[in-house]
Scaffold this active site. Structure first.
Site, PDB file in Angstrom:
ATOM      1  N   LYS A 137      -4.090   2.577  -2.509  1.00 49.64           N
ATOM      2  CA  LYS A 137      -5.348   3.271  -2.784  1.00 49.64           C
ATOM      3  C   LYS A 137      -5.184   4.697  -2.322  1.00 49.64           C
ATOM      4  O   LYS A 137      -4.723   4.966  -1.238  1.00 49.64           O
ATOM      5  CB  LYS A 137      -6.490   2.640  -2.004  1.00 49.64           C
ATOM      6  CG  LYS A 137      -6.842   1.288  -2.484  1.00 49.64           C
ATOM      7  CD  LYS A 137      -8.088   0.801  -1.766  1.00 49.64           C
ATOM      8  CE  LYS A 137      -8.039  -0.691  -1.579  1.00 49.64           C
ATOM      9  NZ  LYS A 137      -7.277  -1.100  -0.399  1.00 49.64           N
TER      10      LYS A 137
ATOM     11  N   ASP B 179       0.825  -1.213   0.000  1.00 49.17           N
ATOM     12  CA  ASP B 179       0.000   0.000   0.000  1.00 49.17           C
ATOM     13  C   ASP B 179       0.858   1.262   0.000  1.00 49.17           C
ATOM     14  O   ASP B 179       2.065   1.200   0.164  1.00 49.17           O
ATOM     15  CB  ASP B 179      -0.881   0.006   1.259  1.00 49.17           C
ATOM     16  CG  ASP B 179      -2.098  -0.892   1.111  1.00 49.17           C
ATOM     17  OD1 ASP B 179      -2.343  -1.369  -0.008  1.00 49.17           O
ATOM     18  OD2 ASP B 179      -2.795  -1.096   2.121  1.00 49.17           O
TER      19      ASP B 179
ATOM     20  N   MET C 143      -8.018   8.486   9.278  1.00 48.00           N
ATOM     21  CA  MET C 143      -8.652   8.919   8.024  1.00 48.00           C
ATOM     22  C   MET C 143      -9.672  10.027   8.291  1.00 48.00           C
ATOM     23  O   MET C 143     -10.719  10.079   7.651  1.00 48.00           O
ATOM     24  CB  MET C 143      -9.354   7.724   7.335  1.00 48.00           C
ATOM     25  CG  MET C 143      -8.411   6.605   6.983  1.00 48.00           C
ATOM     26  SD  MET C 143      -9.236   5.188   6.256  1.00 48.00           S
ATOM     27  CE  MET C 143      -9.888   4.353   7.695  1.00 48.00           C
TER      28      MET C 143
HETATM   29  N1  SAH Z   1      -3.726   0.057   9.273  1.00 43.58           N
HETATM   30  C1  SAH Z   1      -3.243   1.404   9.540  1.00 43.58           C
HETATM   31  C2  SAH Z   1      -4.329   2.435   9.380  1.00 43.58           C
HETATM   32  C3  SAH Z   1      -4.902   2.513   7.980  1.00 43.58           C
HETATM   33  S1  SAH Z   1      -6.035   3.820   7.798  1.00 43.58           S
HETATM   34  C4  SAH Z   1      -2.616   1.450  10.941  1.00 43.58           C
HETATM   35  O1  SAH Z   1      -2.778   0.520  11.725  1.00 43.58           O
HETATM   36  O2  SAH Z   1      -1.913   2.421  11.225  1.00 43.58           O
HETATM   37  C5  SAH Z   1      -4.973   5.109   7.252  1.00 43.58           C
HETATM   38  C6  SAH Z   1      -4.890   6.192   8.299  1.00 43.58           C
HETATM   39  O3  SAH Z   1      -3.899   5.880   9.261  1.00 43.58           O
HETATM   40  C7  SAH Z   1      -4.507   7.553   7.791  1.00 43.58           C
HETATM   41  O4  SAH Z   1      -5.607   8.211   7.229  1.00 43.58           O
HETATM   42  C8  SAH Z   1      -4.043   8.217   9.059  1.00 43.58           C
HETATM   43  O5  SAH Z   1      -5.146   8.579   9.858  1.00 43.58           O
HETATM   44  C9  SAH Z   1      -3.339   7.075   9.754  1.00 43.58           C
HETATM   45  N2  SAH Z   1      -1.870   7.067   9.522  1.00 43.58           N
HETATM   46  C10 SAH Z   1      -1.160   6.038   9.037  1.00 43.58           C
HETATM   47  N3  SAH Z   1       0.156   6.329   9.028  1.00 43.58           N
HETATM   48  C11 SAH Z   1       0.274   7.573   9.534  1.00 43.58           C
HETATM   49  C12 SAH Z   1       1.367   8.443   9.807  1.00 43.58           C
HETATM   50  N4  SAH Z   1       2.629   8.083   9.534  1.00 43.58           N
HETATM   51  N5  SAH Z   1       1.116   9.666  10.327  1.00 43.58           N
HETATM   52  C13 SAH Z   1      -0.142  10.041  10.605  1.00 43.58           C
HETATM   53  N6  SAH Z   1      -1.209   9.270  10.374  1.00 43.58           N
HETATM   54  C14 SAH Z   1      -1.011   8.045   9.856  1.00 43.58           C
END
Ligand code: SAH
Length: 247
Positions: A57, A35, A168
């Site tokens: 995506k 991803d 998100m």
């Molecule tokens: N599976 C992922 C989340 C997927 S949804 C997890 O466990 O982290 C994607 C969301 O994760 C983004 O919209 C944001 O809200 C958050 N996110 C992921 N990486 C990030 C980062 N490095 N800094 C800030 N937000 C992050």
């Protein structure tokens, strides 16, 4: 020989926050479907022998539909390949890892879950916000910002003594804050928005429920970002002051 799919979490974007298990399976993989939100972990992928498929995506623009991804995972595994399905953070936290697992199970394909450090907990931490603290709320609720109306019980959420972590959530931050206030959450509740956690561009916007949306827009905060709502945000403020020797 039968293949296998590893549903792997890449953590919050730094190479050294990959788990050793994740690194091991990445190094063994024949194919890696990854991803967008994996940050510099992409450099690790490039050092492997694996065929790399970016299936990222982005909002409103799907390179691949979920069904196509499911199908690719199954097809590669049926060819006997070791397949890594790499996702940002943890694959089972708003990552559709659960859907992929169900699909693979239905197809009779062997799979394994490899957890990752989730941004829901680690990104607040990177900003100095402990996701729980004994002097703060006794619960944490992780929500997706894409469910602003239908399925979430905003009234219950607003009344719960819980730290709220929104993933998100940036594009709906106005609505999220307004919903909570409308359902009774204190407009002065501390809120922090952490943009691009664990990167050199990490920024933190600090405010209250009633004003944070406007601040975030003014500062042109862009995804990915985590929103943290609750008293734990004060811990970040206190620690910052202590570190500056102000208290
Ligand atoms: N599976 C992922 C989340 C997927 S949804 C997890 O466990 O982290 C994607 C969301 O994760 C983004 O919209 C944001 O809200 C958050 N996110 C992921 N990486 C990030 C980062 N490095 N800094 C800030 N937000 C992050």
């Amino acid at each position: 020989m039968k293949g296998k799919v590893f549903i792997v979490g890449a953590g919050p974007g730094r190479k050294d926050l990959l788990t050793i298990r994740a690194l091991n399976v990445i190094r063994e993989a024949d194919v890696i479907l990854y991803d967008d939100l994996i940050g510099e972990v992409v450099e690790v992928l490039k050092e492997t022998k694996a065929k790399l498929v970016s299936v990222g995506k982005r909002k409103g623009r799907h390179k691949f539909e979920q069904e196509e991804i499911n199908r690719m995972l199954a097809d590669f595994a049926k060819e006997g390949k070791i397949v890594v399905r790499l996702k940002g953070g943890d694959p089972f936290v708003f990552g559709r890892g659960g859907e992929e697992m169900e699909f693979l199970a239905r197809e009779g394909i062997d799979f394994e879950y490899v957890p990752g450090v989730t941004s829901a907990i680690a990104v607040p931490g990177a900003a100095g916000i402990p996701i729980t603290h004994r002097n703060c709320d006794p619960a944490v609720v992780i929500i997706t910002g894409h469910e602003t109306k239908e399925r979430l019980n905003w009234s219950a959420l607003a009344k719960l003594n819980a730290t709220i972590v929104v993933l998100m959530g940036l594009s709906n931050i106005e609505k999220i804050c307004a919903n909570l206030i409308e359902h009774g959450k204190d407009p002065e509740t501390p809120v922090a928005v952490i943009e691009k956690g664990f990167s050199n561009e990490q920024r933190v916007v600090d405010g209250t429920l009633k004003e944070i949306a406007e601040k975030v827009r003014r500062m042109n905060v862009s995804p990915p970002a985590v929103i943290v709502i609750g008293k734990v945000v004060e811990i970040m403020r206190n620690v910052a002051k202590l570190r500056e020797g102000l208290v």
